[in-house]
Design an enzyme around this catalytic site. Structure first.
Site, mmCIF file in Angstrom:
data_model
loop_
_atom_site.group_PDB
_atom_site.id
_atom_site.type_symbol
_atom_site.label_atom_id
_atom_site.label_comp_id
_atom_site.label_asym_id
_atom_site.label_seq_id
_atom_site.Cartn_x
_atom_site.Cartn_y
_atom_site.Cartn_z
ATOM 1 N N GLU A 118 26.557 14.082 59.872
ATOM 2 C CA GLU A 118 26.574 15.540 59.640
ATOM 3 C C GLU A 118 27.754 15.914 58.761
ATOM 4 O OE1 GLU A 118 27.550 19.727 59.983
ATOM 5 O OE2 GLU A 118 28.787 18.087 60.667
ATOM 6 N N ASP A 137 28.920 11.791 64.569
ATOM 7 C CA ASP A 137 30.084 11.460 63.746
ATOM 8 C C ASP A 137 31.205 12.479 63.904
ATOM 9 O OD1 ASP A 137 28.261 13.225 62.376
ATOM 10 O OD2 ASP A 137 29.279 12.816 60.469
HETATM 11 ZN ZN LIG Z 1 30.051 19.583 63.747
#
Ligand SMILES: [Zn+2]
Length: 424
Positions: A161, A98
């Protein structure tokens, strides 16, 4: 069997020869705009990575948490393994798929994969698709150099994340896919720089401090009790008492930038009374809240950090019999630190000296990243962040990663993996 030093020489040459392939992989990954939130295009990105890894002789799986209920933005992770003589040692390379939203201020297309003057531009170039590509090519160069694996090399591309990593690395760890029984070492190629090894991060404690008052007509405020007053007093004492106390506490962890070595608190949000953009009525505010982001040190610990906020709220409430303040926990991330003398750190240190030509710098991150899940849930202590890119580039407009640094860090990772996972 060829010696490790001749395999090393060959692997380094393979990385130089794979320059375009590596940049191409990173550019292909960043052309898929896996923007989070909301978590767009994960499946497409995971499939692309899995496809490449199959071409590099990995067994691959696409995995989605059973609990993922987001039909529009399904959370697909990739887990790939290339097995050698045995299951161990297992070196796991993890990159998050992401990226944060592009935001304003770009002078070029954030999702075009533009290469200019030795830099790869795009949202997610530094953080961290270039690092993921460098790690993949590092492992592939060992294979092309004829290295025979004693154990296993795993690669994962994971989701979320940027929003906590719970459906990504957190879930892989919960389900035992990253665990001390299976995994010996984890490298997360976040953009810390070609000569820096990141051994952990401080803790995070988010809390909500709620204030409750009593509503009354605004023309007769003496009939009510304003929820704003205790909040204002709380914020004042936070600024004049708590913050100065925190600014005297310094961690021994090598956090960069150095200004982030102290304990800190940030007021994320303040709200009380009526919403600002709605038509107003004359009312005493009967509710309010502040949201706090406390960064605590490994030396402080969570309980002490929490107690301090609870005690400040209690002290403010005690100033006036009518004031009510309560603290609610929102999120805790405990600090983590790779043990001194860890074999992964030593292998990377030697490799950095060899490839870059000077000593590695051991650092810790000002914010958290997926290391927390690897260590706290998976129980794998031999984990670091190491990868190309400049930390300050992360989340900026016109984000870039230097291609020479991708090459350099791929070489460092290859030499470290050669030492940790290759027979001979
Ligand atoms: Zn990162």
């Amino acid at each position: 069997m060829p010696s490790k030093s001749s395999i090393a020489d060959r692997a380094l040459r393979e990385i130089d020869q794979a320059r375009d392939e590596m940049v191409g992989l990173a550019a292909d990954l960043l052309r898929i705009p896996t923007v989070n939130p909301p978590g767009d295009a994960y499946r497409e990105c995971a499939e692309l990575l899995a496809d490449r890894l199959r071409g590099y002789a990995y067994d691959t799986e696409l995995l989605r948490p059973e609990s993922d209920a987001d039909a529009r933005h399904p959370r697909w992770n990739v887990l790939a393994a290339r097995r050698g003589a045995g299951a161990h040692p297992c070196v796991h390379l993890n990159g998050h798929l992401d990226v944060v939203p592009a935001g304003d201020g770009w002078t070029l297309d954030p999702f075009a994969g533009v290469v200019r003057d030795g830099l790869l531009y795009g949202r997610g170039s530094a953080d961290m698709k270039a690092g993921l590509a460098a790690a993949v090519i590092a492992a592939e160069a060992l294979r092309r150099a004829g290295a025979s694996l004693a154990g296993t090399i795993e690669v994962s591309g994971t989701v979320d994340e940027e929003s906590g990593g719970f459906a990504g690395v957190g879930w892989l760890a919960e389900t035992g896919r990253i665990s001390s029984a299976r995994t010996d070492h984890v490298i997360i190629p976040e953009p810390l720089g070609v000569d820096r090894i990141c051994v952990g991060h401080r803790g995070v404690y988010w809390s909500r401090v709620r204030s409750r008052g009593k509503i009354a007509h605004g023309s007769m405020p003496f009939l009510g009790s304003s929820a704003v007053d205790p909040l204002g007093r709380f914020l004042e004492r936070l600024r004049t008492e708590l913050r100065p106390a925190l600014s005297r506490r310094r961690t021994d962890m090598p956090v960069v930038p150095a200004e982030a070595r102290w304990a800190s608190i940030n007021v994320n949000a303040v709200a009380a009374g009526q919403a600002l953009l709605t038509p107003q009525t004359p009312c005493v505010a009967d509710a309010g809240e502040v949201i706090l982001d406390r960064r605590f040190l490994i030396e402080e610990g969570f309980e002490a950090a929490r107690r301090e906020i609870v005690e400040l709220a209690a002290a403010v409430a005690a100033e006036n019999g009518g004031w009510k303040l309560e603290v609610e926990d929102m999120m805790v991330v405990h600090p983590t630190r790779t043990p001194a003398g860890d074999p992964l750190v030593l292998a990377l240190e030697d490799a950095i000296l060899e490839v870059v030509g000077h000593d590695a710098e051991i650092v810790a991150s000002p914010g958290t990243y997926d290391h927390k899940h690897v260590t706290r849930i998976g129980g794998v202590v031999s984990c670091v962040a190491y990868g190309p890119g400049v930390l300050e580039q992360a989340h900026q407009p016109d984000e870039w990663c230097r291609i020479d640094d991708m090459i350099g860090s791929a070489k460092v990772m290859a030499l470290a993996m050669l030492r940790l996972a290759v027979a001979g």
